[in-house]
Design an enzyme around this catalytic site. Structure first.
Site, short mmCIF file in Angstrom:
data_model
loop_
_atom_site.label_atom_id
_atom_site.label_comp_id
_atom_site.label_asym_id
_atom_site.label_seq_id
_atom_site.Cartn_x
_atom_site.Cartn_y
_atom_site.Cartn_z
N ASP A 81 -9.47 66.75 30.60
CA ASP A 81 -10.19 66.93 31.86
C ASP A 81 -9.42 67.81 32.83
O ASP A 81 -10.02 68.53 33.64
CB ASP A 81 -10.47 65.57 32.50
CG ASP A 81 -11.65 64.87 31.87
OD1 ASP A 81 -11.93 65.15 30.69
OD2 ASP A 81 -12.29 64.05 32.54
N CYS A 122 -6.81 59.64 26.12
CA CYS A 122 -7.22 60.26 27.38
C CYS A 122 -8.66 59.93 27.78
O CYS A 122 -9.34 59.15 27.15
CB CYS A 122 -6.95 61.76 27.33
SG CYS A 122 -5.17 62.10 27.49
N ASP A 123 -9.11 60.62 28.83
CA ASP A 123 -10.20 60.16 29.69
C ASP A 123 -11.48 59.72 28.98
O ASP A 123 -12.01 58.66 29.28
CB ASP A 123 -10.54 61.26 30.69
CG ASP A 123 -9.44 61.48 31.70
OD1 ASP A 123 -8.28 61.18 31.39
OD2 ASP A 123 -9.73 61.97 32.81
N LYS A 124 -12.05 60.54 28.11
CA LYS A 124 -13.32 60.18 27.49
C LYS A 124 -13.14 59.64 26.08
O LYS A 124 -14.09 59.15 25.48
CB LYS A 124 -14.26 61.40 27.44
CG LYS A 124 -14.51 62.04 28.79
CD LYS A 124 -14.98 61.02 29.81
CE LYS A 124 -14.98 61.59 31.21
NZ LYS A 124 -13.65 62.00 31.70
N CYS A 195 -1.63 61.46 31.68
CA CYS A 195 -1.04 61.77 32.99
C CYS A 195 -0.54 60.51 33.69
O CYS A 195 -1.18 59.46 33.65
CB CYS A 195 -2.03 62.52 33.85
SG CYS A 195 -2.38 64.18 33.23
N GLU A 491 -16.22 66.15 37.47
CA GLU A 491 -15.24 65.54 38.36
C GLU A 491 -14.96 66.47 39.53
O GLU A 491 -14.92 67.69 39.37
CB GLU A 491 -13.94 65.24 37.62
CG GLU A 491 -14.07 64.11 36.62
CD GLU A 491 -12.76 63.74 35.97
OE1 GLU A 491 -12.70 62.66 35.39
OE2 GLU A 491 -11.81 64.53 36.04
N SER A 517 -12.08 62.51 39.51
CA SER A 517 -10.95 62.29 38.63
C SER A 517 -10.24 61.02 39.04
O SER A 517 -10.27 60.61 40.21
CB SER A 517 -9.99 63.47 38.72
OG SER A 517 -8.72 63.13 38.24
#
Length: 616
Positions: A81, A122-124, A195, A491, A517
């Site tokens: 992202d 990570c995000d998704k 992150c 985002e 985000s």
């Protein structure tokens, strides 16, 4: 007694062709009675949170084989992202969640796998795999790649902690010199891993612990630390035990829907509110609950948000603490322990280790445990060495952070705030709700009223912010960026970061039917539902309209009369085919994204696909 799914392809004369193909992958006669376990990896060189995962699937597979199973690995896609942010690439991020979920279903069902180990980060990727796991409902264990170490650099003779968001803010701040911006950029992301703050990736990996689908330490133990290897080894062994329990002993408690029950979802959301997790987690938990056929809605989240305090504060809500500090304070289990002592958790839940919540806390809560090995694991810390290698260091803090009055994790008596870190707001242009990360909102702007500055794309808003057209007191409204309207629900980290760059972080609000985000802080209100493209009233706001935000009372109101809003709606509907679309936006939208938009629901439904359109 359930039959092994894999027997469909390994037993019977008519499956000779399938067995011939299995043999070509290395299987032998002795393997055809064993459970076939999918190792669902997500290695890619595009994403720092996944760059170190190449060999970790093999590590898990070896343990599966040693425990009496057959391991077969495949990869899913993974979108970064941060790299996709601020340009057309962000349109693809949320839709990738559905692709990941579908790809896992496709591979596992096509090959009749019996169980899974999901290596996410990570995000998704974690949400996509979670959705697939609950959809398939076969034994599963999650083990993620782990958090990145926080960046550190020396500015003004002081060592400060950094992360991705700092690099973005300083890069856009005209007052920051080129040399300082470059220094921060080079220091912000020093290692592999997700992150380093309580952004979406780490929030979701923490929530898999609370749901019971991953092991203690999964959400907070650094990617670089040698101790994390044990989580992968344990996952390979344990999944075989869970698989045999279900298929050979008819023990349905080994299935993810019986572990991640409604009670577990409530615990996960309670954790999320207490730790000030990313607002994206709301989207993903709602989506996962639907896959599990659990009645868990925005109303449930609203109720929890009104009674759960904030017990942990982490970047981006503060620069003092990052995930490495959460781990030192006891990680997810440390927060759950404080919530349990406050009487805020459902105790009748179990995890993939077969432990109840009280048993888990007794063994893994640093405030309770007598196990020196557990305490040693939570002392695992950063090395401060740039690397893309997993398990590459063995540094430890000298002591644990068990200060529940002033430390990273607080007790109920010493909570950061009585209100939790997330809140649901309702009003006349957010009838189905919207989300704000209260953990990142300064107390001075918990109530805020200002004139709207309306933009029909993130790009136009960024141009206006950097061009000085947004001033103190404004409420920036970015619409037609929802799941359908974007499409893809981008985002808004760049607009919120640039407001800070321009000195407006505590002087403006930003409202959108898009999302934020996990790195966002400030008065940033997202997920406005219904979205503009679905006829939501956010599409009726005009420049200069006053908007009143009242977080303590969970309200958000467009101060325009009902009669005026009705007239505006009539005018919008009169646009015919152009109704509820942006008036002045040029955006290339691919066929793949148009297909996604055709089925997308608004954020209050988790932005999942509308099954009713498919007759389901």
């Amino acid at each position: 007694m359930p039959k092994y799914r894999s027997a469909t392809t390994t037993h019977g004369r008519n499956m000779a062709g399938a067995r011939a193909l299995w043999r070509a992958t290395g299987m032998t006669d002795a393997d055809f009675g064993k459970p076939i376990i999918a190792v669902v990896n997500s290695f890619t060189q595009f994403v720092p949170g996944h760059v170190h995962l190449r060999d970790l699937g093999k590590l898990v597979a070896e343990q599966i084989e040693a425990a009496g199973g057959v391991a077969k690995e495949f990869n899913t896609i993974a979108v970064d992202d941060g790299i996709a942010m601020g340009h057309g690439g962000m349109l693809y991020s949320l839709p990738s969640r559905e692709l990941i979920a579908d790809s896992v279903e496709y591979m596992v069902n096509a090959h009749c796998a019996d169980a899974m180990v999901c290596i996410s980060n990570c995000d998704k990727i974690t949400p996509g795999m979670l959705m697939a796991s609950l959809r398939l409902n076969i034994p599963v264990i999650f083990v993620s790649g782990g958090p990145m170490e926080a960046g550190k650099t020396k500015l003004s003779d002081q060592i400060i902690k950094l992360d991705l968001v700092d690099a973005m803010i300083q890069g856009a701040d005209p007052k920051v010199s080129d040399s300082q911006s470059d220094q921060v950029e080079r220091s912000a992301c020093p290692t592999c891993g997700s992150c380093s703050g309580m952004f979406t990736a780490n929030s979701m990996n923490c929530l898999t612990e609370a749901l019971g689908l991953s092991q203690p330490g999964n959400g907070s133990l650094l990617a670089t630390h040698a101790d994390r290897k044990q989580l992968f080894l344990n996952a390979g062994k344990r999944i075989v035990e869970l698989t045999k329990r279900y298929y050979e002993q008819n023990d349905e408690s080994a299935l993810p829907r019986n572990i991640a029950s409604k009670a577990a979802f409530e615990n996960a959301m309670t954790l999320d509110i207490a730790m000030g997790g990313s607002t994206n987690t709301v989207l993903h938990l709602l989506a996962a609950a639907q896959e599990a056929e659990i009645d868990f809605t925005m109303s449930d989240i609203d109720k929890l948000s009104r009674k759960v305090p904030q017990l942990c504060k982490v970047a981006p809500s503060t620069q003092k603490y990052h995930m490495e500090d959460v781990h030192r304070a006891g990680g997810v289990i440390g927060i759950l322990g404080e919530l349990d002592r406050a009487g805020l958790l459902n105790r009748d839940v179990k995890n993939v280790l077969g432990l109840t919540l009280p048993q888990t806390l007794e063994q893994y809560d640093v405030m309770l445990t007598q196990d020196d090995a557990v305490k040693n694991m939570f002392r695992a810390g950063p090395a401060g060495i740039r690397t893309t290698q997993a398990f590459s260091q063995d540094c430890r803090w000298d002591s644990l952070d068990d200060d529940r009055a002033n430390g990273c994790i607080r007790s109920l008596e010493h909570a950061y705030s009585k209100d939790g870190g997330l809140a649901v707001l309702y009003g006349n242009f957010a009838e189905n709700g919207c989300i704000v990360k209260t953990a990142g909102v300064d107390d001075s702007i918990l109530k805020f009223t200002g004139p709207a500055k309306v933009y029909e794309s993130q790009d136009d808003a960024v141009e206006a912010i950097l061009g000085g057209k947004v001033v103190a007191g404004d409420v920036v409204v970015i619409r037609y960026e929802g799941p359908k309207g974007g499409p893809g629900m981008q985002e808004m980290l760049y607009p919120t970061s640039f407001l800070k760059s321009m000195g407006l972080g505590k002087a403006c609000a930003l409202i959108t039917d898009g999302r934020f985000s996990g790195g966002t802080s400030g008065l940033s209100i997202g997920h406005v539902s219904p979205e503009a493209a679905s006829g939501g009233s956010i599409g009726l706001i005009e420049d200069g309209d006053l908007i009143a935000i009242d977080i303590p009372n969970r309200g958000i109101q467009l101060q325009v009369s009902d009669a005026e809003l009705a007239a505006r709606r009539e005018a919008q509907d009169a646009r015919g085919d152009k109704a509820w679309t942006p008036k002045n936006r040029e955006r290339q939208v691919s066929f793949a994204l148009r297909a996604y938009a055709s089925l997308a629901t608004s954020a209050d439904k988790g932005a999942v696909r509308d099954k009713s359109k498919l007759g389901g």
